[in-house]
Enzyme design. Structure first.
Site, mmCIF file in Angstrom:
data_model
loop_
_atom_site.group_PDB
_atom_site.id
_atom_site.type_symbol
_atom_site.label_atom_id
_atom_site.label_comp_id
_atom_site.label_asym_id
_atom_site.label_seq_id
_atom_site.Cartn_x
_atom_site.Cartn_y
_atom_site.Cartn_z
ATOM 1 N N TYR A 126 0.449 -21.036 -8.352
ATOM 2 C CA TYR A 126 1.041 -20.457 -7.123
ATOM 3 C C TYR A 126 2.120 -19.406 -7.427
ATOM 4 O O TYR A 126 1.957 -18.221 -7.114
ATOM 5 C CB TYR A 126 1.588 -21.625 -6.290
ATOM 6 C CG TYR A 126 2.425 -21.268 -5.094
ATOM 7 C CD1 TYR A 126 2.098 -20.202 -4.262
ATOM 8 C CD2 TYR A 126 3.544 -22.040 -4.783
ATOM 9 C CE1 TYR A 126 2.877 -19.910 -3.145
ATOM 10 C CE2 TYR A 126 4.312 -21.762 -3.669
ATOM 11 C CZ TYR A 126 3.986 -20.688 -2.860
ATOM 12 O OH TYR A 126 4.745 -20.408 -1.761
ATOM 13 N N ILE A 136 -0.933 -24.064 -23.505
ATOM 14 C CA ILE A 136 0.295 -23.450 -24.027
ATOM 15 C C ILE A 136 0.677 -24.012 -25.396
ATOM 16 O O ILE A 136 1.516 -23.446 -26.078
ATOM 17 C CB ILE A 136 1.481 -23.635 -23.055
ATOM 18 C CG1 ILE A 136 1.675 -25.126 -22.733
ATOM 19 C CG2 ILE A 136 1.302 -22.829 -21.795
ATOM 20 C CD1 ILE A 136 3.032 -25.443 -22.159
ATOM 21 N N ALA A 175 3.714 -22.648 -16.667
ATOM 22 C CA ALA A 175 2.689 -23.693 -16.823
ATOM 23 C C ALA A 175 3.320 -25.067 -16.971
ATOM 24 O O ALA A 175 4.197 -25.267 -17.811
ATOM 25 C CB ALA A 175 1.833 -23.386 -18.053
ATOM 26 N N ALA A 176 2.889 -26.000 -16.154
ATOM 27 C CA ALA A 176 3.435 -27.366 -16.216
ATOM 28 C C ALA A 176 2.601 -28.271 -15.333
ATOM 29 O O ALA A 176 1.914 -27.798 -14.424
ATOM 30 C CB ALA A 176 4.883 -27.391 -15.722
ATOM 31 N N TYR A 233 8.847 -36.117 -13.774
ATOM 32 C CA TYR A 233 8.673 -34.662 -13.644
ATOM 33 C C TYR A 233 10.029 -33.952 -13.812
ATOM 34 O O TYR A 233 10.189 -33.059 -14.648
ATOM 35 C CB TYR A 233 8.052 -34.329 -12.276
ATOM 36 C CG TYR A 233 8.126 -32.874 -11.933
ATOM 37 C CD1 TYR A 233 7.418 -31.939 -12.669
ATOM 38 C CD2 TYR A 233 8.924 -32.418 -10.877
ATOM 39 C CE1 TYR A 233 7.505 -30.586 -12.372
ATOM 40 C CE2 TYR A 233 9.006 -31.083 -10.568
ATOM 41 C CZ TYR A 233 8.299 -30.169 -11.321
ATOM 42 O OH TYR A 233 8.384 -28.830 -11.026
ATOM 43 N N LEU A 247 4.726 -29.678 2.070
ATOM 44 C CA LEU A 247 4.818 -29.761 3.533
ATOM 45 C C LEU A 247 4.124 -28.610 4.255
ATOM 46 O O LEU A 247 3.277 -28.847 5.123
ATOM 47 C CB LEU A 247 6.298 -29.839 3.950
ATOM 48 C CG LEU A 247 6.517 -29.886 5.457
ATOM 49 C CD1 LEU A 247 5.951 -31.167 6.042
ATOM 50 C CD2 LEU A 247 7.999 -29.746 5.795
ATOM 51 N N PHE A 298 7.310 -38.073 6.600
ATOM 52 C CA PHE A 298 7.763 -39.193 5.781
ATOM 53 C C PHE A 298 9.222 -39.538 6.075
ATOM 54 O O PHE A 298 10.124 -39.112 5.370
ATOM 55 C CB PHE A 298 7.565 -38.886 4.294
ATOM 56 C CG PHE A 298 6.123 -38.657 3.919
ATOM 57 C CD1 PHE A 298 5.135 -39.530 4.350
ATOM 58 C CD2 PHE A 298 5.752 -37.565 3.143
ATOM 59 C CE1 PHE A 298 3.796 -39.327 4.013
ATOM 60 C CE2 PHE A 298 4.418 -37.363 2.809
ATOM 61 C CZ PHE A 298 3.445 -38.236 3.243
ATOM 62 N N ARG A 304 15.317 -29.453 3.623
ATOM 63 C CA ARG A 304 14.989 -28.774 2.370
ATOM 64 C C ARG A 304 15.313 -27.290 2.485
ATOM 65 O O ARG A 304 15.333 -26.727 3.584
ATOM 66 C CB ARG A 304 13.491 -28.915 2.045
ATOM 67 C CG ARG A 304 13.062 -30.329 1.704
ATOM 68 C CD ARG A 304 13.609 -30.777 0.356
ATOM 69 N NE ARG A 304 13.237 -32.130 0.033
ATOM 70 C CZ ARG A 304 13.916 -33.225 0.402
ATOM 71 N NH1 ARG A 304 15.003 -33.105 1.140
ATOM 72 N NH2 ARG A 304 13.514 -34.415 0.022
HETATM 73 N N1 UDP Z 1 6.874 -34.082 3.814
HETATM 74 C C1 UDP Z 1 6.371 -34.713 4.945
HETATM 75 N N2 UDP Z 1 5.024 -34.796 5.097
HETATM 76 C C2 UDP Z 1 4.147 -34.296 4.186
HETATM 77 C C3 UDP Z 1 4.668 -33.656 3.024
HETATM 78 C C4 UDP Z 1 6.037 -33.567 2.881
HETATM 79 O O1 UDP Z 1 7.129 -35.199 5.794
HETATM 80 O O2 UDP Z 1 2.938 -34.425 4.377
HETATM 81 C C5 UDP Z 1 8.336 -33.967 3.660
HETATM 82 C C6 UDP Z 1 8.854 -34.591 2.375
HETATM 83 O O3 UDP Z 1 9.117 -35.955 2.569
HETATM 84 C C7 UDP Z 1 10.103 -33.742 2.130
HETATM 85 C C8 UDP Z 1 9.733 -32.377 2.705
HETATM 86 O O4 UDP Z 1 8.640 -32.602 3.590
HETATM 87 O O5 UDP Z 1 11.178 -34.246 2.882
HETATM 88 C C9 UDP Z 1 9.303 -31.378 1.641
HETATM 89 O O6 UDP Z 1 8.352 -32.009 0.821
HETATM 90 P P1 UDP Z 1 7.499 -31.212 -0.248
HETATM 91 O O7 UDP Z 1 6.568 -32.188 -0.905
HETATM 92 O O8 UDP Z 1 6.889 -30.009 0.366
HETATM 93 O O9 UDP Z 1 8.581 -30.684 -1.303
HETATM 94 P P2 UDP Z 1 9.700 -31.473 -2.148
HETATM 95 O O10 UDP Z 1 10.965 -31.364 -1.358
HETATM 96 O O11 UDP Z 1 9.239 -32.883 -2.351
HETATM 97 O O12 UDP Z 1 9.764 -30.703 -3.416
#
Ligand code: UDP
Length: 328
Positions: A14, A55, A77-78, A144, A191, A209, A222
């Site tokens: 990405y 890598i 890359a990871a 991670y 998300l 969530f 976020r």
């Molecule tokens: N989230 C959510 N539903 C989803 C995916 C993510 O509510 O299907 C929430 C997740 O709990 C976090 C925010 O969206 O609070 C961003 O999550 P994402 O996985 O995009 O990025 P992260 O902050 O984990 O790097």
């Protein structure tokens, strides 16, 4: 030999694909090294030179460094799927650390001493204060984040002992797309693409969530930053590497949005209703992650110009509309 050759590891992913596109537009010659485990061949810009491989493949790296005058490596890359990191840490540590060390050793062997490394806000764990500055404690909550933090430390040692110059970027929530390149993971866990799956008719609702966090609407906050702004920071890093080496920068927007605010923006832009299902909290999710990006602004001259939520969601929506079947 070309003057401005950059090796981009993970350039089929990405952020790597968008960064490659930007570098090419600025006259760099780009070699993309990607094993296509999660990347997409079609996400590699046609003007980049593509090499399929790991890598940590020292003989392949030897051929690449021998045959090209590579000025710097941008190392994306990871393994990045956070949810799997705690159940199979071996793979994260092997790929993100052991193979990463092979990359560094090959760089040194062939006299390439400049690296820009993709790290993550996950190195901070649950923050004590927001906005988070780079000096904040680092206590990752998963393998991670730990693998990224450990690699940051390895870079410090390689800098002190061998003169390796590094710039580390701790990304907050990369989001948004360019016209040609976008966010596409399998499985998708992020998300914004998941929210957009609903108006794209690829799912019927979005799971949220947790709605009982201590935030303005109960959902997590976020810091979403546009992938083009992130790519631009990498360009600045290459240009300023000599003066600013061995530095760590947050890349965030400095403003946080809740999950519900992201969904509401997506509803407005896609002109659709997006049904929500409230689920329990996801393990290891801090309530609020917002960056202080003051250091990147002051020292690198970084100025995120498309990281407002509207631009992020709109660019993503347009890309996903055009790529309903991904890159195929
Ligand atoms: N989230 C959510 N539903 C989803 C995916 C993510 O509510 O299907 C929430 C997740 O709990 C976090 C925010 O969206 O609070 C961003 O999550 P994402 O996985 O995009 O990025 P992260 O902050 O984990 O790097």
């Amino acid at each position: 030999m070309r003057e401005k050759t950059i090796l981009v590891t993970g350039g089929a992913g990405y952020i790597g694909s968008v960064c490659t596109e930007l570098l090419l537009s600025r006259g760099y010659h780009v070699i993309v090294l990607d094993n296509l485990q999660t990347g997409h061949r079609k996400a590699v810009h046609p003007k980049a030179e593509f090499v399929k491989g790991n890598i940590g493949n020292k003989s392949l790296l030897g051929r690449l460094f021998n045959g090209n005058s590579i000025r710097a490596v941008i190392h994306f890359a990871a393994e990045t799927l956070v949810t799997a990191a705690n159940t199979r840490p071996q793979s994260y540590l092997a790929n993100n650390l052991v193979q990463g060390i092979h990359l560094l050793d090959s760089m040194l062997k062939y006299g390439c001493r400049q690296i820009v490394f993709s790290s993550t806000a996950a190195v901070y764990g649950e923050p004590n204060d927001v906005p988070i500055e780079e000096t904040h404690d680092t206590k990752p909550l998963n393998a991670y984040g730990d693998s990224k933090l450990m690699f940051e430390k390895i870079l410090t040692h390689y800098g002190n002992a061998y003169g390796m110059k590094s710039i580390v970027f701790r990304y907050f929530n990369a989001a948004g797309c360019t016209e040609n390149y976008g966010e596409l993971h399998n499985p998708e866990t992020h998300l914004l693409p998941l929210v957009l799956h609903v108006p794209l008719r690829q799912s019927d609702y979005i799971n949220v969530f947790g709605d009982d966090y201590d935030t303005r609407d109960g959902t997590c906050i976020r810091d979403y930053v546009h992938v083009s702004d992130i790519a631009n920071a990498h360009l600045l890093a290459l240009e300023r590497m000599k003066d600013l080496s061995n530095a760590i920068y947050n890349l965030g927007n400095g403003t946080g949005f809740t999950v519900k605010e992201v969904i509401a923006t997506a509803e407005r832009i896609s002109q659709s209703t997006i049904p929500v299902r409230i689920k329990s909290r996801r393990a290891g999710d801090p309530a609020k992650l917002v960056a202080s990006a003051a250091k990147a602004r002051d020292q690198l001259g970084w100025n995120p110009i498309c990281s407002d939520l509207e631009s992020i969601v709109e660019s993503s929506w347009l890309w996903h509309l055009r790529h309903k079947d991904g890159y195929d």
